[in-house]
Scaffold this active site. Structure first.
Site, PDB file in Angstrom:
ATOM      1  NE  ARG A   1      -4.235  -1.456   0.152  1.00  0.00           N
ATOM      2  CZ  ARG A   1      -4.382  -2.483  -0.687  1.00  0.00           C
ATOM      3  NH1 ARG A   1      -3.463  -2.722  -1.602  1.00  0.00           N
ATOM      4  NH2 ARG A   1      -5.451  -3.244  -0.641  1.00  0.00           N
TER       5      ARG A   1
ATOM      6  CG  HIS B   1      -3.186  -0.600  -6.824  1.00  0.00           C
ATOM      7  ND1 HIS B   1      -3.550   0.023  -5.644  1.00  0.00           N
ATOM      8  CD2 HIS B   1      -3.342  -1.927  -6.573  1.00  0.00           C
ATOM      9  CE1 HIS B   1      -3.898  -0.883  -4.746  1.00  0.00           C
ATOM     10  NE2 HIS B   1      -3.773  -2.087  -5.284  1.00  0.00           N
TER      11      HIS B   1
HETATM   12  P1  NDP Z   1      -1.666 -11.584   4.976  1.00  0.00           P
HETATM   13  O1  NDP Z   1      -2.557 -11.040   6.021  1.00  0.00           O
HETATM   14  O2  NDP Z   1      -1.835 -13.010   4.568  1.00  0.00           O
HETATM   15  O3  NDP Z   1      -0.136 -11.415   5.435  1.00  0.00           O
HETATM   16  C1  NDP Z   1       0.301 -10.296   6.117  1.00  0.00           C
HETATM   17  C2  NDP Z   1       1.701 -10.566   6.662  1.00  0.00           C
HETATM   18  O4  NDP Z   1       2.178  -9.370   7.282  1.00  0.00           O
HETATM   19  C3  NDP Z   1       1.723 -11.654   7.737  1.00  0.00           C
HETATM   20  O5  NDP Z   1       2.870 -12.451   7.589  1.00  0.00           O
HETATM   21  C4  NDP Z   1       1.790 -10.856   9.032  1.00  0.00           C
HETATM   22  O6  NDP Z   1       2.444 -11.527  10.105  1.00  0.00           O
HETATM   23  C5  NDP Z   1       2.623  -9.673   8.592  1.00  0.00           C
HETATM   24  N1  NDP Z   1       2.401  -8.514   9.471  1.00  0.00           N
HETATM   25  C6  NDP Z   1       1.282  -7.800   9.663  1.00  0.00           C
HETATM   26  N2  NDP Z   1       1.469  -6.829  10.572  1.00  0.00           N
HETATM   27  C7  NDP Z   1       2.754  -6.944  10.968  1.00  0.00           C
HETATM   28  C8  NDP Z   1       3.555  -6.242  11.894  1.00  0.00           C
HETATM   29  N3  NDP Z   1       3.076  -5.196  12.602  1.00  0.00           N
HETATM   30  N4  NDP Z   1       4.842  -6.628  12.072  1.00  0.00           N
HETATM   31  C9  NDP Z   1       5.328  -7.678  11.370  1.00  0.00           C
HETATM   32  N5  NDP Z   1       4.626  -8.388  10.465  1.00  0.00           N
HETATM   33  C10 NDP Z   1       3.358  -8.023  10.275  1.00  0.00           C
HETATM   34  O7  NDP Z   1      -1.797 -10.622   3.717  1.00  0.00           O
HETATM   35  P2  NDP Z   1      -1.642 -10.980   2.156  1.00  0.00           P
HETATM   36  O8  NDP Z   1      -0.343 -11.653   1.951  1.00  0.00           O
HETATM   37  O9  NDP Z   1      -2.863 -11.653   1.669  1.00  0.00           O
HETATM   38  O10 NDP Z   1      -1.617  -9.505   1.523  1.00  0.00           O
HETATM   39  C11 NDP Z   1      -0.624  -8.570   1.865  1.00  0.00           C
HETATM   40  C12 NDP Z   1      -0.962  -7.202   1.312  1.00  0.00           C
HETATM   41  O11 NDP Z   1      -0.707  -7.160  -0.092  1.00  0.00           O
HETATM   42  C13 NDP Z   1      -2.426  -6.761   1.412  1.00  0.00           C
HETATM   43  O12 NDP Z   1      -2.732  -6.305   2.706  1.00  0.00           O
HETATM   44  C14 NDP Z   1      -2.505  -5.663   0.369  1.00  0.00           C
HETATM   45  O13 NDP Z   1      -2.219  -4.424   0.975  1.00  0.00           O
HETATM   46  C15 NDP Z   1      -1.392  -6.011  -0.612  1.00  0.00           C
HETATM   47  N6  NDP Z   1      -1.936  -6.330  -1.950  1.00  0.00           N
HETATM   48  C16 NDP Z   1      -1.586  -5.525  -3.006  1.00  0.00           C
HETATM   49  C17 NDP Z   1      -2.039  -5.801  -4.281  1.00  0.00           C
HETATM   50  C18 NDP Z   1      -1.582  -4.978  -5.440  1.00  0.00           C
HETATM   51  O14 NDP Z   1      -2.119  -5.111  -6.545  1.00  0.00           O
HETATM   52  N7  NDP Z   1      -0.595  -4.139  -5.315  1.00  0.00           N
HETATM   53  C19 NDP Z   1      -2.941  -6.922  -4.553  1.00  0.00           C
HETATM   54  C20 NDP Z   1      -3.200  -7.743  -3.374  1.00  0.00           C
HETATM   55  C21 NDP Z   1      -2.722  -7.437  -2.131  1.00  0.00           C
HETATM   56  P3  NDP Z   1       1.812 -12.872  10.759  1.00  0.00           P
HETATM   57  O15 NDP Z   1       1.887 -13.921   9.658  1.00  0.00           O
HETATM   58  O16 NDP Z   1       2.720 -13.193  11.874  1.00  0.00           O
HETATM   59  O17 NDP Z   1       0.405 -12.533  11.130  1.00  0.00           O
HETATM   60  C1  OXD Z   2      -5.920  -5.943  -2.977  1.00  0.00           C
HETATM   61  C2  OXD Z   2      -5.541  -5.000  -4.004  1.00  0.00           C
HETATM   62  O1  OXD Z   2      -5.694  -5.680  -1.786  1.00  0.00           O
HETATM   63  O2  OXD Z   2      -6.009  -5.136  -5.157  1.00  0.00           O
HETATM   64  O3  OXD Z   2      -6.440  -7.026  -3.335  1.00  0.00           O
HETATM   65  O4  OXD Z   2      -4.747  -4.094  -3.764  1.00  0.00           O
END
Ligand code: NDP
Ligand code: OXD
Length: 313
Positions: A228, A276
């Site tokens: 993000r 994006h």
């Molecule tokens: P998940 O919720 O599966 O994974 C998030 C990861 O971040 C987990 O490993 C979590 O740790 C870690 N995390 C969260 N908060 C913290 C913190 N404070 N300190 C350390 N680690 C932290 O998310 P996804 O993998 O499904 O998606 C990730 C992001 O990708 C989405 O939130 C979105 O913003 C972005 N995205 C962007 C897209 C684009 O087109 N650019 C498309 C799709 C997604 P733990 O495993 O220990 O909980």
């Molecule tokens: C998502 C994105 O979070 O498209 O899926 O950014």
């Protein structure tokens, strides 16, 4: 399902066009926010990504909120988000694969110095040279080793890179060194020649890509932000690249989207900008996710991937 549940859709017109018809054909009573007249109390489920402020609170009989994206920060941007309802996140193989393709592409473009060869071609110059760094000596650090981060790590590992990941909890993943929590962040950063951000945007992670973080990366590190725009302090990135500490960046997400034409990021010679598009939720998969999730809830069961409202992801 015993009776036809009513779903309110509040997404972009392009997504409405892609999902509303098939969801109706599959037996849901579908209404589109901003298009159809409806009484708030007739809505059972809401499907959105960045819901208009206060919309969800106004739906008094809502049973669950469904996110059409993996990231749910758009819901938390609504200060009136109902906190007594399940918020279900979209987790999808196609989305994860497309994200991994994007990340692998940017890592390889950097690692193989493709931008330099593009420049040499424009000048009709034969710029043959060895790789500046062996693949196994190139350490890719993934901030956020969740659903998508894990898939990226597996693909990059298969290509021979050395992988580390940082998450809230420690992970056990073959070939990926796991770092967890704020106390291990500095050690993780010190070993990241390429830093990939795949964190959810929460109060804890907002602004994590900043001058202090960049200073802890090895010299010439490359930054990929595919999570993000709120994770990145854009001016700090430009300063770290212009000072020569970072070698460049690839950005798919921005503080303001669409990225304003006046942004210095557009024309920076060491920054790649994409709009994006790393992965856009596949409508067909989204339709299946909506039908599956509603069917599970209607049976009185609990769907997977319910957001922990206290953590914000
Ligand atoms: P998940 O919720 O599966 O994974 C998030 C990861 O971040 C987990 O490993 C979590 O740790 C870690 N995390 C969260 N908060 C913290 C913190 N404070 N300190 C350390 N680690 C932290 O998310 P996804 O993998 O499904 O998606 C990730 C992001 O990708 C989405 O939130 C979105 O913003 C972005 N995205 C962007 C897209 C684009 O087109 N650019 C498309 C799709 C997604 P733990 O495993 O220990 O909980
Ligand atoms: C998502 C994105 O979070 O498209 O899926 O950014």
């Amino acid at each position: 399902m015993t009776s036809r549940p009513t779903l309110l859709i509040a997404v972009t017109p392009a997504l409405v066009n892609a999902v509303a018809g098939p969801l109706r054909a599959a037996g849901l009573n579908v209404l589109v926010h901003g298009q159809d007249a409806y009484a708030p109390e007739q809505i059972d489920y809401a499907l959105s990504f960045r819901p208009p402020r206060g919309l969800l609170k106004s739906l008094g009989n809502l049973k669950a909120i469904l996110s059409l994206g993996a990231g749910v920060d758009g819901f938390f941007a609504d200060p009136e988000l109902p906190t007594h309802l399940p918020l279900v996140r979209f987790v999808d193989d196609t989305l994860s694969q497309e994200m991994a393709q994007y990340v692998v592409m940017q890592v390889l473009l950097h690692h193989r110095e493709q931008r330099m060869y593009d420049g040499a071609q424009r000048e009709h110059r034969w710029a043959q040279q060895l790789l500046p760094r062996r693949t196994e000596d190139t350490r890719v650090g993934i901030l956020g080793l969740g659903e998508i981060g894990m898939v990226c790590a597996r693909h990059l590992r298969a290509l021979g890179f050395t992988l580390t990941g940082w998450s809230r909890s420690t992970k056990t993943v073959d070939g990926v060194k796991s770092f967890a929590g704020t106390e291990q962040l500095d050690a993780f950063l010190a070993q990241s020649d390429v830093l990939v951000c795949l964190l959810p945007l929460t109060p804890d992670t907002r602004g994590i890509l900043n001058a202090v973080t960049f200073a802890k990366l090895p010299k010439n590190a490359f930054v990929i932000n595919v999570a993000r725009g709120g994770h990145l302090i854009e001016d700090d990135l430009i300063a770290a690249i212009d000072s020569g500490h970072l070698s460049g960046a690839a950005l798919d997400v921005f503080q303001t989207e669409p990225l304003p034409a006046s942004s210095p990021l557009w024309a920076h010679p060491k920054i790649t900008v994409t709009p994006h598009i790393a992965a856009i939720s596949d409508p067909a998969a989204g339709i299946q996710y909506v039908l599956r999730t509603i069917a599970i809830i209607e049976r009185g069961e609990t769907p997977d991937h319910i957001v922990d409202l206290s953590r914000g992801y």
